[in-house]
Write a protein that holds these residues in place. Structure first.
Motif, PDB file in Angstrom:
ATOM      1  N   THR A  84      28.305  -3.553 -47.782  1.00  0.00           N
ATOM      2  CA  THR A  84      27.688  -3.088 -46.536  1.00  0.00           C
ATOM      3  C   THR A  84      26.445  -3.886 -46.149  1.00  0.00           C
ATOM      4  O   THR A  84      25.918  -3.695 -45.058  1.00  0.00           O
ATOM      5  CB  THR A  84      27.289  -1.606 -46.657  1.00  0.00           C
ATOM      6  OG1 THR A  84      26.367  -1.441 -47.746  1.00  0.00           O
ATOM      7  CG2 THR A  84      28.517  -0.739 -46.909  1.00  0.00           C
ATOM      8  N   GLU A  85      25.962  -4.753 -47.005  1.00  0.00           N
ATOM      9  CA  GLU A  85      24.725  -5.475 -46.739  1.00  0.00           C
ATOM     10  C   GLU A  85      24.994  -6.939 -46.402  1.00  0.00           C
ATOM     11  O   GLU A  85      25.814  -7.600 -47.053  1.00  0.00           O
ATOM     12  CB  GLU A  85      23.789  -5.396 -47.958  1.00  0.00           C
ATOM     13  CG  GLU A  85      23.372  -3.970 -48.327  1.00  0.00           C
ATOM     14  CD  GLU A  85      22.606  -3.273 -47.228  1.00  0.00           C
ATOM     15  OE1 GLU A  85      21.832  -3.951 -46.523  1.00  0.00           O
ATOM     16  OE2 GLU A  85      22.781  -2.043 -47.064  1.00  0.00           O
ATOM     17  N   PHE A  86      24.307  -7.451 -45.384  1.00  0.00           N
ATOM     18  CA  PHE A  86      24.355  -8.880 -45.075  1.00  0.00           C
ATOM     19  C   PHE A  86      23.577  -9.647 -46.139  1.00  0.00           C
ATOM     20  O   PHE A  86      22.636  -9.097 -46.727  1.00  0.00           O
ATOM     21  CB  PHE A  86      23.740  -9.133 -43.687  1.00  0.00           C
ATOM     22  CG  PHE A  86      24.545  -8.591 -42.539  1.00  0.00           C
ATOM     23  CD1 PHE A  86      25.719  -9.202 -42.147  1.00  0.00           C
ATOM     24  CD2 PHE A  86      24.096  -7.467 -41.851  1.00  0.00           C
ATOM     25  CE1 PHE A  86      26.448  -8.710 -41.070  1.00  0.00           C
ATOM     26  CE2 PHE A  86      24.817  -6.962 -40.783  1.00  0.00           C
ATOM     27  CZ  PHE A  86      26.002  -7.580 -40.389  1.00  0.00           C
ATOM     28  N   LYS A 117      22.578  -8.075 -38.220  1.00  0.00           N
ATOM     29  CA  LYS A 117      21.460  -7.140 -38.144  1.00  0.00           C
ATOM     30  C   LYS A 117      21.981  -5.756 -37.774  1.00  0.00           C
ATOM     31  O   LYS A 117      22.656  -5.596 -36.762  1.00  0.00           O
ATOM     32  CB  LYS A 117      20.454  -7.610 -37.093  1.00  0.00           C
ATOM     33  CG  LYS A 117      19.259  -6.684 -36.900  1.00  0.00           C
ATOM     34  CD  LYS A 117      18.332  -7.237 -35.827  1.00  0.00           C
ATOM     35  CE  LYS A 117      17.145  -6.309 -35.593  1.00  0.00           C
ATOM     36  NZ  LYS A 117      16.256  -6.822 -34.529  1.00  0.00           N
ATOM     37  N   LYS A 118      21.683  -4.777 -38.602  1.00  0.00           N
ATOM     38  CA  LYS A 118      22.093  -3.416 -38.286  1.00  0.00           C
ATOM     39  C   LYS A 118      21.183  -2.858 -37.203  1.00  0.00           C
ATOM     40  O   LYS A 118      19.963  -2.875 -37.325  1.00  0.00           O
ATOM     41  CB  LYS A 118      22.034  -2.538 -39.532  1.00  0.00           C
ATOM     42  CG  LYS A 118      23.108  -2.889 -40.558  1.00  0.00           C
ATOM     43  CD  LYS A 118      23.152  -1.880 -41.686  1.00  0.00           C
ATOM     44  CE  LYS A 118      24.294  -2.198 -42.628  1.00  0.00           C
ATOM     45  NZ  LYS A 118      24.385  -1.229 -43.745  1.00  0.00           N
ATOM     46  N   ARG A 119      21.788  -2.375 -36.136  1.00  0.00           N
ATOM     47  CA  ARG A 119      21.035  -1.916 -34.973  1.00  0.00           C
ATOM     48  C   ARG A 119      21.162  -0.399 -34.799  1.00  0.00           C
ATOM     49  O   ARG A 119      22.137   0.210 -35.228  1.00  0.00           O
ATOM     50  CB  ARG A 119      21.536  -2.619 -33.703  1.00  0.00           C
ATOM     51  CG  ARG A 119      21.456  -4.143 -33.771  1.00  0.00           C
ATOM     52  CD  ARG A 119      22.045  -4.760 -32.522  1.00  0.00           C
ATOM     53  NE  ARG A 119      22.078  -6.211 -32.610  1.00  0.00           N
ATOM     54  CZ  ARG A 119      21.077  -7.017 -32.278  1.00  0.00           C
ATOM     55  NH1 ARG A 119      19.952  -6.492 -31.844  1.00  0.00           N
ATOM     56  NH2 ARG A 119      21.197  -8.310 -32.383  1.00  0.00           N
ATOM     57  N   ASP A 120      20.191   0.165 -34.131  1.00  0.00           N
ATOM     58  CA  ASP A 120      20.242   1.583 -33.794  1.00  0.00           C
ATOM     59  C   ASP A 120      21.128   1.776 -32.573  1.00  0.00           C
ATOM     60  O   ASP A 120      21.161   0.938 -31.680  1.00  0.00           O
ATOM     61  CB  ASP A 120      18.841   2.122 -33.487  1.00  0.00           C
ATOM     62  CG  ASP A 120      17.945   2.093 -34.723  1.00  0.00           C
ATOM     63  OD1 ASP A 120      18.484   2.261 -35.832  1.00  0.00           O
ATOM     64  OD2 ASP A 120      16.728   1.894 -34.552  1.00  0.00           O
ATOM     65  N   LEU A 121      21.815   2.919 -32.540  1.00  0.00           N
ATOM     66  CA  LEU A 121      22.643   3.225 -31.374  1.00  0.00           C
ATOM     67  C   LEU A 121      21.784   3.359 -30.122  1.00  0.00           C
ATOM     68  O   LEU A 121      22.151   2.924 -29.044  1.00  0.00           O
ATOM     69  CB  LEU A 121      23.429   4.510 -31.608  1.00  0.00           C
ATOM     70  CG  LEU A 121      24.764   4.364 -32.337  1.00  0.00           C
ATOM     71  CD1 LEU A 121      25.408   5.728 -32.510  1.00  0.00           C
ATOM     72  CD2 LEU A 121      25.690   3.433 -31.591  1.00  0.00           C
ATOM     73  N   THR A 149      24.678 -12.799 -32.795  1.00  0.00           N
ATOM     74  CA  THR A 149      23.945 -11.784 -32.038  1.00  0.00           C
ATOM     75  C   THR A 149      22.712 -11.291 -32.760  1.00  0.00           C
ATOM     76  O   THR A 149      21.839 -10.692 -32.152  1.00  0.00           O
ATOM     77  CB  THR A 149      24.849 -10.575 -31.754  1.00  0.00           C
ATOM     78  OG1 THR A 149      25.208  -9.973 -32.998  1.00  0.00           O
ATOM     79  CG2 THR A 149      26.090 -10.989 -31.028  1.00  0.00           C
ATOM     80  N   ALA A 150      22.661 -11.500 -34.069  1.00  0.00           N
ATOM     81  CA  ALA A 150      21.552 -10.954 -34.824  1.00  0.00           C
ATOM     82  C   ALA A 150      20.543 -12.007 -35.232  1.00  0.00           C
ATOM     83  O   ALA A 150      19.606 -11.729 -35.949  1.00  0.00           O
ATOM     84  CB  ALA A 150      22.082 -10.246 -36.070  1.00  0.00           C
ATOM     85  N   GLY A 151      20.697 -13.214 -34.780  1.00  0.00           N
ATOM     86  CA  GLY A 151      19.776 -14.274 -35.148  1.00  0.00           C
ATOM     87  C   GLY A 151      20.168 -14.887 -36.474  1.00  0.00           C
ATOM     88  O   GLY A 151      21.181 -14.572 -37.065  1.00  0.00           O
TER      89      GLY A 151
END
Length: 472
Positions: A84-86, A117-121, A149-151
């Motif tokens: 689950t982790e980048f 990058k995990k983003r908030d909804l 998209t996450a840099g």
């Protein structure tokens, strides 16, 4: 039946100034009121352009292996059952659709250093210009990448190419021995390959992106020419290692039984459909049960112990049944996608009665792929010739109070059409002529898709929250 990529063009390098026909992940989102645009319903006016919203994805990037690919498969690895982790790493195999028979090959590829990058909804600030600028400035001008998209840096793509006789209609990796892969060719042969040496070479290499055009000549470990026509349907058993079924356009299905380092193919086929067999799926729990779909609009359930005729066969759609997917987490459920753009869900426990659980007509053109999530029993992904990849959660129902609460949080009126199905979680666009998709079985929320203009790797923001807590 819409399957093949006709007159394909080899993917070319794109520079930063190039623009895609549809939404581009490197585009900046304008600070205008949100509006849901519906493909096939809403028209694009002259001068209008779809913009990509980076906050919708934890990760999105495109790549290609040369020629377009009608089919591919994710190769399971030993890097962890649930990751689950980048950063992430994925392995895959894909078969090309080249403009000349002799130019085709199987691409064994590794995509590493996938950094998202995990983003908030609901973003903390909807008008955070600094965040938007960061997303835009991080877009890369790598060969065929759409933009991260996450840099961060672009992922590393490495490819090994193995020559294949003719175009590859479908390719599948064995679950229990992922280095063993089967291909269906348009020449009428089904072949089995051992790609262990190529995968091992990729596993120990962290070389930078390169375009090695060397095509290796390798002999398959098995080649079957007993089908009377070419085909597209093939599937490995998830229960019995090495057991395989292959179906052709001449209505026949052959069973392959493993015999040590080879296979014995039953020369007497399973028959029962009135037209081409389009897809095959083994039961996820029963060693001798499999399902088939056909141009005749029917789905059949077979038991290999009970002769060569189907145990059950029923009308599933009014048009060709292009694809099926058997739910591995809820083994009573099977999904099917049709040439008329609809897809259906059935409960096989009610097969003698009315087994239909749901029927959806959102897509405007033929369904080309459908697959249940390996991590959430009620979630599935669908691709269509209307250039859309959609993700659905069948457990959802419309909740007006929840919708009002969400709109209050984002402090704006989201102009969503009232007729959108509440089960529709996500719509992905930007690829032309989508042909096949797969969830990554070891990376929750990751989907890989292939189309006429290459591959996409996507991880939608709102899918992550649907995963079981044990997987997070």
């Amino acid at each position: 039946m819409t399957r093949s990529l006709k007159n394909p063009k080899k993917s070319k390098r794109k520079n930063r100034s190039s623009k895609k026909e549809e939404a581009s992940p490197s585009s900046v989102v304008p600070s205008a009121p949100s509006k849901v645009w519906q493909p096939g319903v809403d028209e694009m006016e002259e001068g209008e352009e779809l913009q990509f919203d980076p906050s919708a994805y934890n990760y999105l990037r495109g790549f290609n292996i040369g020629w377009p690919c009608l089919s591919f498969d994710v190769v399971q690895d030993s890097l962890g059952l649930v990751r689950t982790e980048f950063p992430h790493t994925l392995y895959g195999v894909a078969g090309t659709q080249a403009d000349q028979q002799s130019a085709n090959y199987i691409g064994i590829f590794k995509l590493s250093k996938i950094t998202g990058k995990k983003r908030d909804l609901v973003p903390a600030s909807l008008n955070n210009d600094e965040e938007m600028e960061d997303d835009d400035s991080s877009s890369s001008d790598e060969d065929e990448d759409l933009g991260d998209t996450a840099g961060g840096n672009a992922p590393v793509l490495q490819i090994k190419k193995v020559a294949h006789q003719g175009c590859v209609n479908r390719i599948r990796s064995m679950t229990q021995k992922p280095h063993i892969c089967a291909t269906w060719g348009d020449t009428g042969f089904v072949q089995v390959w051992d790609f262990s040496s190529h995968l091992n070479s990729l596993a120990v290499s962290d070389a930078p992106n390169n375009r090695d055009e060397t095509v290796i000549k390798q002999t398959p470990i098995m080649k079957f020419g007993g089908h009377r026509d070419e085909g597209y349907a093939i599937d490995w058993s998830p229960v019995i290692p090495g057991r395989l079924i292959s179906g052709d356009c001449n209505k026949c299905i052959h069973l392959w039984e493993p015999t040590g380092d080879s296979w014995k193919v039953d020369s007497t086929p399973f028959t029962g459909h009135d037209a081409s067999v389009e897809d095959l799926q083994w039961s996820p729990t029963e060693a001798n049960i499999f399902a088939s779909s056909s141009v005749d609009g029917k789905i059949a359930i077979w038991d290999t112990r009970e002769g060569k005729k189907p145990k059950f066969i029923f009308k599933a759609h009014d048009a060709d049944v292009n694809v099926i997917s058997w739910n591995r987490l809820a083994s009573c459920m099977i999904a099917s996608g049709s040439d008329d753009g609809s897809f259906s869900i059935r409960d096989l426990r009610e097969i003698k009665n009315d087994s239909l659980v749901g029927h959806f007509k959102y897509h405007k053109k033929p369904i080309t792929s459908v697959e249940w999530s390996p991590h959430e029993a009620s979630t599935l992904a669908v691709s269509s010739d209307d250039h859309q990849l959609t993700i659905w959660d069948l457990s959802l129902e419309r909740d007006e109070e929840e919708e009002a609460e969400f709109k209050a949080k984002v402090k704006e009126q989201v102009n969503a059409p009232e007729d959108l199905p509440p089960q529709l979680l996500f719509v992905h666009q930007g690829q032309k002529d989508l042909k096949e998709l797969h969830w990554h079985p070891q990376i929750p929320g990751m989907i890989i898709s292939t189309a006429a203009d290459g591959f996409n790797v996507l991880m939608p923001t709102n899918i992550d929250v649907m995963l079981p807590s044990a997987a997070s």
